[in-house]
Design a protein around this motif. Structure first.
Motif, short mmCIF file in Angstrom:
data_model
loop_
_atom_site.label_atom_id
_atom_site.label_comp_id
_atom_site.label_asym_id
_atom_site.label_seq_id
_atom_site.Cartn_x
_atom_site.Cartn_y
_atom_site.Cartn_z
N GLY A 1 0.83 -1.11 0.09
CA GLY A 1 -0.04 -0.04 -0.07
C GLY A 1 0.93 1.26 -0.19
N PRO A 2 0.10 2.43 -0.27
CA PRO A 2 0.91 3.56 -0.21
C PRO A 2 1.15 4.19 1.11
CG PRO A 2 -1.28 4.05 -0.77
CD PRO A 2 -1.31 2.55 -0.60
N VAL A 3 2.24 4.96 1.15
CA VAL A 3 2.46 5.77 2.55
C VAL A 3 1.42 7.20 2.40
CG1 VAL A 3 3.98 7.01 4.05
CG2 VAL A 3 4.74 5.00 2.87
N VAL A 4 0.76 7.35 3.38
CA VAL A 4 -0.09 8.58 3.44
C VAL A 4 0.23 9.40 4.58
CG1 VAL A 4 -2.57 9.23 3.59
CG2 VAL A 4 -1.92 7.03 2.51
N TRP A 5 0.25 10.56 4.33
CA TRP A 5 0.84 11.48 5.16
C TRP A 5 -0.27 11.84 6.26
CZ3 TRP A 5 4.13 10.79 2.28
CH2 TRP A 5 5.51 11.62 2.31
N PRO A 6 -0.16 11.74 7.98
CA PRO A 6 -0.93 11.45 8.70
C PRO A 6 -2.10 12.89 8.56
CG PRO A 6 1.58 11.67 9.66
CD PRO A 6 1.45 12.02 8.17
N GLY A 7 -1.77 13.76 8.09
CA GLY A 7 -2.74 14.97 7.94
C GLY A 7 -3.95 14.79 7.00
N VAL A 8 -3.77 13.66 6.27
CA VAL A 8 -4.63 13.32 5.20
C VAL A 8 -5.86 12.50 5.73
CG1 VAL A 8 -5.13 12.10 2.91
CG2 VAL A 8 -2.91 13.23 3.21
N ASP A 9 -7.16 12.78 5.41
CA ASP A 9 -8.01 11.96 5.99
C ASP A 9 -8.47 11.02 4.93
OD1 ASP A 9 -8.45 13.40 8.45
OD2 ASP A 9 -9.93 15.05 7.67
N ALA A 10 -8.19 9.68 5.26
CA ALA A 10 -8.35 8.74 4.17
C ALA A 10 -8.49 7.42 4.84
CB ALA A 10 -7.46 8.74 3.22
N LEU A 11 -9.06 6.63 4.28
CA LEU A 11 -9.03 5.13 4.82
C LEU A 11 -8.45 4.20 3.30
CD1 LEU A 11 -9.97 2.71 6.29
CD2 LEU A 11 -12.41 2.97 5.30
N LEU A 12 -7.49 3.34 3.97
CA LEU A 12 -6.86 2.58 2.80
C LEU A 12 -7.43 1.06 2.78
CD1 LEU A 12 -3.22 3.66 3.53
CD2 LEU A 12 -4.88 4.98 2.27
N LEU A 13 -7.29 0.47 1.48
CA LEU A 13 -7.71 -0.73 1.35
C LEU A 13 -6.45 -1.36 0.65
CD1 LEU A 13 -11.44 -0.71 0.39
CD2 LEU A 13 -10.57 -1.00 2.82
N VAL A 14 -6.01 -2.40 1.27
CA VAL A 14 -4.89 -3.09 0.38
C VAL A 14 -5.12 -4.62 0.36
CG1 VAL A 14 -2.55 -3.41 0.26
CG2 VAL A 14 -3.52 -1.30 1.18
N PRO A 15 -5.37 -5.17 -0.74
CA PRO A 15 -5.52 -6.83 -0.79
C PRO A 15 -4.39 -7.23 -0.77
CG PRO A 15 -6.27 -5.66 -2.81
CD PRO A 15 -5.53 -4.64 -2.06
N ILE A 16 -4.34 -8.65 0.04
CA ILE A 16 -3.22 -9.44 0.25
C ILE A 16 -3.05 -10.45 -0.74
CG2 ILE A 16 -2.00 -10.78 1.97
CD1 ILE A 16 -3.60 -9.31 4.17
N SER A 17 -2.46 -10.66 -1.86
CA SER A 17 -2.41 -11.61 -2.76
C SER A 17 -3.33 -11.98 -3.33
CB SER A 17 -1.70 -12.95 -1.88
OG SER A 17 -0.40 -12.78 -1.30
N ALA A 18 -4.07 -11.04 -3.82
CA ALA A 18 -5.41 -11.20 -4.51
C ALA A 18 -5.14 -11.54 -6.05
CB ALA A 18 -6.21 -9.66 -4.56
N HIS A 19 -5.98 -12.63 -6.36
CA HIS A 19 -6.33 -13.17 -7.76
C HIS A 19 -7.23 -12.55 -8.59
CE1 HIS A 19 -3.24 -16.65 -7.02
NE2 HIS A 19 -3.75 -16.12 -5.85
N ALA A 20 -7.06 -11.47 -9.08
CA ALA A 20 -7.80 -10.56 -9.82
C ALA A 20 -7.37 -9.34 -10.51
CB ALA A 20 -8.90 -9.83 -8.77
N LEU A 21 -7.92 -8.82 -11.73
CA LEU A 21 -7.14 -7.79 -12.55
C LEU A 21 -7.28 -6.49 -11.71
CD1 LEU A 21 -8.46 -8.69 -15.92
CD2 LEU A 21 -6.34 -8.96 -15.12
N PHE A 22 -8.38 -6.24 -10.95
CA PHE A 22 -8.70 -5.02 -10.32
C PHE A 22 -8.46 -5.30 -8.98
CE2 PHE A 22 -11.31 -1.80 -7.96
CZ PHE A 22 -10.76 -0.88 -8.68
#
Length: 305
Positions: free
Chosen positions: A196-217
């Motif tokens: 996943g990307p590094v996000v600066w602490p001041g950014v309001d965001a929620l990250l989703l990172v798949p783990i070893s996903a078998h899919a194009l998207f």
């Protein structure tokens, strides 16, 4: 004594014992009381110091100015469990390796005490996540996370099949080992290791990172911080999963379970002694090369962490 500091740490580290004694005695000289769990204070060898008192529950820590944490990020996450509900800021003295959540170094105890005595700190509020697990529409487990919540397969030979839902709309179905849902604070932890990307602490965001996903998207996603994430496990694979919050609290879930993750209204408060930008923290913690930089001012280094 009108001023109180909570001490939480990792007494099994030999260096933590020396630092705890220095910390308690320096604070005593400034008429600041130290309190904390009895077993840890005893393990640190400071339980019988004259300015030390016992606080074995959240309520007895209420009213403290700071919680000083001796250890690495794992110890700070444990300390967050103790003080999040009462809003006491955490000040970490790093005894671990990277120590992204820590603010001070083990060699700076006297300088750290001086800043505590002078109340020379600022407070950052870090976003946390609320996590619910439901089976057949009934909530069976709740928890929260500062870094991340992850859904992971229990058996190595079985892949999970997950349906991802964002704000009540389906997005994609993945065959994967799991998925990480992280805050900006947690973007440098498990989510970073998963790609996943590094996000600066001041950014309001929620990250989703798949783990070893078998899919194009199956790329990391950055969502609005108010997004509601739903994950449904499909029964057809028969795979069981486990939900982890900050790698500390877990719950085993069967196929057909649902996991809901959203932003919590209760943050964790971190005390900051330095005004150095997050860029300098990244350079120091990851030992990044900045040779060749021709900007203004000194190049960042360990002192800027």
């Amino acid at each position: 004594m009108s001023r109180r500091i909570v001490l939480i740490g990792h007494p099994r580290r030999a260096e933590a014992l020396d630092i705890a004694i220095k910390l308690v005695r320096d604070l005593a000289a400034a008429d600041v009381e130290v309190t904390g769990p009895a077993d840890e204070l005893e393990a640190f060898g400071v339980l019988h110091e004259p300015n030390v008192s016992i606080a074995d529950c959240r309520e007895s820590m209420d009213g403290a100015e700071l919680a000083v944490v001796l250890g690495g990020d794992g110890t700070i996450l444990r300390a967050a469990e103790l003080v999040r509900d009462i809003g006491v800021p955490l000040l970490g003295i790093n005894l671990g390796h990277v120590g992204f959540l820590a603010e001070a170094d083990r060699d700076d105890v006297h300088a750290t005490v001086k800043k505590i005595v002078e109340r020379s700190w600022s407070v950052e509020e870090r976003m946390t996540l609320e996590v619910e697990v439901s089976i057949d529409g009934r909530v069976v487990w709740k928890s929260w996370a500062l870094n991340e919540a992850s859904v992971e397969k229990r058996a190595r030979e079985r892949m999970l099949e997950l349906v991802l839902e964002i704000d009540d709309r389906p997005l994609s179905t993945w065959g994967a080992d799991g998925i990480v849902m992280a805050t900006p604070t947690g973007s440098t932890a498990y989510a970073f290791s998963a790609g996943g990307p590094v996000v600066w602490p001041g950014v309001d965001a929620l990250l989703l990172v798949p783990i070893s996903a078998h899919a194009l998207f199956a790329r990391p996603l950055v969502l609005d911080h108010n997004s509601h994430v739903g994950i449904e496990l499909l029964e057809r694979t028969g795979a069981h999963a486990v939900v982890w919050c900050d790698g500390r609290r877990s719950f085993d879930i069967p196929p057909s379970a649902r996991i809901d993750v959203r932003r919590s209204g209760r943050p964790v408060r971190l005390a900051r002694l330095s005004t150095a930008p997050f860029t300098d923290r990244l350079v120091a913690k990851f030992d990044l090369s900045v040779s060749g930089w021709r900007g203004m001012g000194p190049a960042p280094g360990p002192s800027e962490a």
